[in-house]
Design a protein around this motif. Structure first.
Motif, PDB file in Angstrom:
ATOM      1  N   ALA A  66       0.837  -1.193   0.000  1.00  0.00           N
ATOM      2  CA  ALA A  66       0.000   0.000   0.000  1.00  0.00           C
ATOM      3  C   ALA A  66       0.876   1.248   0.000  1.00  0.00           C
ATOM      4  CB  ALA A  66      -0.909   0.005   1.227  1.00  0.00           C
ATOM      5  N   CYS A  67       0.396   2.280  -0.695  1.00  0.00           N
ATOM      6  CA  CYS A  67       1.204   3.491  -0.849  1.00  0.00           C
ATOM      7  C   CYS A  67       1.118   4.402   0.373  1.00  0.00           C
ATOM      8  CB  CYS A  67       0.783   4.255  -2.108  1.00  0.00           C
ATOM      9  SG  CYS A  67      -0.758   5.186  -1.919  1.00  0.00           S
ATOM     10  N   GLY A  68       0.006   4.293   1.122  1.00  0.00           N
ATOM     11  CA  GLY A  68      -0.145   5.097   2.331  1.00  0.00           C
ATOM     12  C   GLY A  68      -0.715   6.480   2.113  1.00  0.00           C
ATOM     13  N   SER A  69      -0.880   6.903   0.859  1.00  0.00           N
ATOM     14  CA  SER A  69      -1.300   8.291   0.652  1.00  0.00           C
ATOM     15  C   SER A  69      -2.464   8.467  -0.330  1.00  0.00           C
ATOM     16  CB  SER A  69      -0.108   9.126   0.177  1.00  0.00           C
ATOM     17  OG  SER A  69       0.441   8.560  -0.982  1.00  0.00           O
ATOM     18  N   CYS A  70      -2.933   7.417  -0.979  1.00  0.00           N
ATOM     19  CA  CYS A  70      -4.027   7.577  -1.951  1.00  0.00           C
ATOM     20  C   CYS A  70      -5.370   7.713  -1.220  1.00  0.00           C
ATOM     21  CB  CYS A  70      -4.056   6.395  -2.933  1.00  0.00           C
ATOM     22  SG  CYS A  70      -4.585   4.842  -2.183  1.00  0.00           S
ATOM     23  N   PHE A  71      -6.428   7.960  -1.975  1.00  0.00           N
ATOM     24  CA  PHE A  71      -7.789   8.087  -1.434  1.00  0.00           C
ATOM     25  C   PHE A  71      -8.113   6.937  -0.484  1.00  0.00           C
ATOM     26  CE2 PHE A  71     -12.287   7.040  -1.600  1.00  0.00           C
ATOM     27  CZ  PHE A  71     -12.941   8.267  -1.540  1.00  0.00           C
ATOM     28  N   CYS A 117      -5.579  -0.121  -2.179  1.00  0.00           N
ATOM     29  CA  CYS A 117      -4.659   0.946  -2.594  1.00  0.00           C
ATOM     30  C   CYS A 117      -4.718   1.163  -4.104  1.00  0.00           C
ATOM     31  CB  CYS A 117      -3.227   0.613  -2.170  1.00  0.00           C
ATOM     32  SG  CYS A 117      -2.044   1.857  -2.759  1.00  0.00           S
ATOM     33  N   HIS A 118      -4.753   2.432  -4.480  1.00  0.00           N
ATOM     34  CA  HIS A 118      -4.948   2.801  -5.885  1.00  0.00           C
ATOM     35  C   HIS A 118      -3.632   2.889  -6.654  1.00  0.00           C
ATOM     36  CE1 HIS A 118      -8.083   3.840  -8.618  1.00  0.00           C
ATOM     37  NE2 HIS A 118      -7.608   5.034  -8.931  1.00  0.00           N
ATOM     38  N   ASN A 119      -2.505   2.810  -5.959  1.00  0.00           N
ATOM     39  CA  ASN A 119      -1.216   3.092  -6.610  1.00  0.00           C
ATOM     40  C   ASN A 119      -0.269   1.914  -6.738  1.00  0.00           C
ATOM     41  OD1 ASN A 119      -1.680   5.817  -7.086  1.00  0.00           O
ATOM     42  ND2 ASN A 119      -1.034   6.396  -5.016  1.00  0.00           N
TER      43      ASN A 119
HETATM   44 ZN   LIG Z   1      -2.618   3.746  -1.543  1.00  0.00          ZN
END
Ligand SMILES: [Zn+2]
Ligand SMILES: [Zn+2]
Length: 382
Positions: A89-94, A104-106
Motif C-alpha cells: 500500500a502506498c499510504g497516501s491515496c484516497f 490501494c490505488h497506486n
Molecule cells: Zn494507496
C-alpha cells in the motif's frame, strides 16, 4: 539467493535467483526469517489465478530482518525485525488514507479492484513474494512494523494475513450480542473467524467443513460446534434445523473459489474455467442465513463472474459485506489480544518446512495430508 519458483500448475521448485535490489528510495530489502504458505497460495499453485507467470516467487505472509533501506525510508533501520502485511500500500491515496490498504490505488497497475499483494501473480501487481531468502518491500514506511520484544515470531507471521483476515471476516459480519454465527471453512482464516466471533459477542459459533481433522481442530481452537457437510445431503436444511428454522444471524464464507460440495460448480470453475470461482460456500451462506441477516464473504474469488445466488440474497434482504483484509488497520487491537493471551495465532501452525523442501510443503498442504492446518517455510534453515 535461493527462492521458491513457480514452474506451472502443481509444479514449484527452489532455484537460484538474483538478489532483489532497491528500486525506489522508499524500498527496503528484507532477509526473510519466516514465511507461510497460505490457502490462497494454493489457488496460484493450482493454476487458477489469471496471469500467474512462470518464474514468479509466491509468498505474502512473512517476517524478517531489514537488510537494506532506500534513501527516503524513515521508520526502519538495518537490523530491525519486522512483520509485513500482505497488502502493498502506498499510504497516501484516497483509499490508504481511509485505511483501506487492500484497495490501494497506486500499487497495482493491472487492476482497479485490489491493490498490490506480494507474490500473487501479475493480477495483483506482479510483485515477487517472500518464499525465498530475500524480498523487496516497496513503500517500506507504510506496511512493515517492528516485531515487539514480547511477541513470538511465529505469532507475528500469522499476523500478516490469516489472523487479521479471520478477525476482519468476523468484523464484517457485524455480529450482535448473542448472534448465531456460522463459519464455512475450517482452514486458518475460518478458524480465526470463528475464534474472533466470540470476541465480538457471538452466542453460538458453528464451523462447517468436509474434513474431520480440521473440524476437531476448530472445536479445540475456537470452541465451536462443528458440522461435517458430507454427512448431510441437504446442508442448508440441516443448518436451518440447528438454528430454530430461522437460519443463522451471520454467515461467513471463509472458503472462496475452490469450494468442494457441488460437481457443477467445480466443473465450471476448476475444469472449464468459466467462472472466477465456485461460490458453493457463498451460496450456502446466502441460503442458510436468516432473512435480513449478514453475510461476510472473505474467501478469495477471481476477477471473472461467479454464479452467485443474487436473487435470493436480494429477496431475503441480506447485507453482504466483502473485501480483502487491510491488515495493518487491525494490528493495534490484535497486538493487544496477542499480548494479553486472548489470541495465540501460532497455535494453528502444524508444519515447518526448510525452503529446500517447499515443494513437499505445497503438496502436503494442497492434498490435506498429515492433518496439515498451516505450514511455515524457514528460508534460513540449512
Ligand atoms: Zn494507496
Ligand atoms: Zn495469505
Amino acid at each position: 539467493m535461493r527462492a521458491m519458483v513457480y514452474r506451472g500448475p502443481y509444479r514449484v521448485r527452489v532455484e537460484k535467483k538474483d538478489l532483489p535490489k532497491i528500486e525506489h528510495p522508499n524500498d527496503a530489502i528484507i532477509r526473510v526469517t519466516r514465511a507461510a504458505i497460505c490457502g490462497s497460495d494454493l489457488h496460484l499453485y493450482h493454476g487458477l489465478m489469471p496471469d500467474t507467470r512462470v518464474g514468479m516467487t509466491f509468498g505474502h505472509e512473512f517476517t524478517g530482518v531489514v537488510e537494506e533501506i532506500g534513501s527516503s525510508v524513515q521508520n526502519l533501520e538495518q537490523g530491525d525485525r519486522v512483520l509485513v502485511p500482505f497488502n502493498i500500500a502506498c499510504g497516501s491515496c484516497f483509499f490508504c488514507v481511509r485505511e483501506l490498504y487492500s484497495n490501494c490505488h497506486n500499487t497495482n497497475a493491472n487492476a482497479s479492484a485490489v491493490g498490490g499483494i506480494y507474490g500473487y501473480s501479475h493480477t495483483a501487481g506482479g510483485y515477487d513474494g517472500a518464499q525465498g531468502e530475500y524480498v523487496r518491500v516497496p513503500f517500506a514506511d507504510v506496511g512493515p512494523s517492528k516485531i515487539p520484544e514480547w511477541m513470538d515470531e511465529e505469532d507475528a507471521v500469522l499476523l500478516t494475513d490469516a489472523c487479521p483476515t479471520g478477525y476482519f471476516a468476523a468484523e464484517l459480519g457485524d455480529i450482535k450480542e448473542g448472534d448465531v454465527v456460522v463459519v464455512f471453512g475450517a482452514g486458518p482464516v475460518g478458524l480465526f473467524a470463528a475464534r474472533s466471533s466470540w470476541l465480538m459477542g457471538a452466542g453460538r459459533v458453528i464451523v462447517i467443513d468436509h474434513l474431520d481433522y480440521r473440524l476437531e481442530f476448530a472445536e479445540e481452537f475456537a470452541q465451536a460446534e462443528t458440522i461435517n457437510f458430507t454427512e448431510h445431503d441437504d446442508r442448508v436444511m440441516h443448518l436451518k434445523k440447528v438454528t430454530d428454522f430461522l437460519g443463522a444471524d451471520v454467515c461467513i464464507d471463509a472458503v472462496g473459489c475452490e469450494a468442494d460440495g457441488s460437481f457443477f460448480q467445480t466443473l465450471t470453475t476448476t475444469k472449464l474455467k468459466l467462472q472466477g470461482g465456485s461460490p458453493v460456500a457463498l451460496n450456502w451462506a446466502i441460503d442458510s442465513v436468516r432473512k435480513a441477516g449478514n453475510v461476510s464473504a472473505i474467501g478469495g474469488y477471481g476477477p471473472l463472474f461467479s454464479a452467485v445466488k443474487f436473487g435470493d440474497a436480494m429477496n431475503k434482504g441480506l447485507t453482504i459485506r466483502t473485501n480483502q483484509c487491510s491488515v495493518k488497520r487491525h494490528w493495534p487491537r490484535l497486538f493487544e489480544h496477542v499480548r494479553n493471551g486472548i489470541l495465540k495465532p501460532s497455535a494453528i501452525v502444524t508444519h515447518r518446512f526448510p525452503l529446500e523442501e517447499i515443494a513437499e510443503g505445497y503438496h502436503i498442504f494442497s492434498s490435506k495430508l498429515d492433518h496439515c492446518i498451516k505450514p511455515l517455510v524457514l528460508p534460513q534453515a540449512a
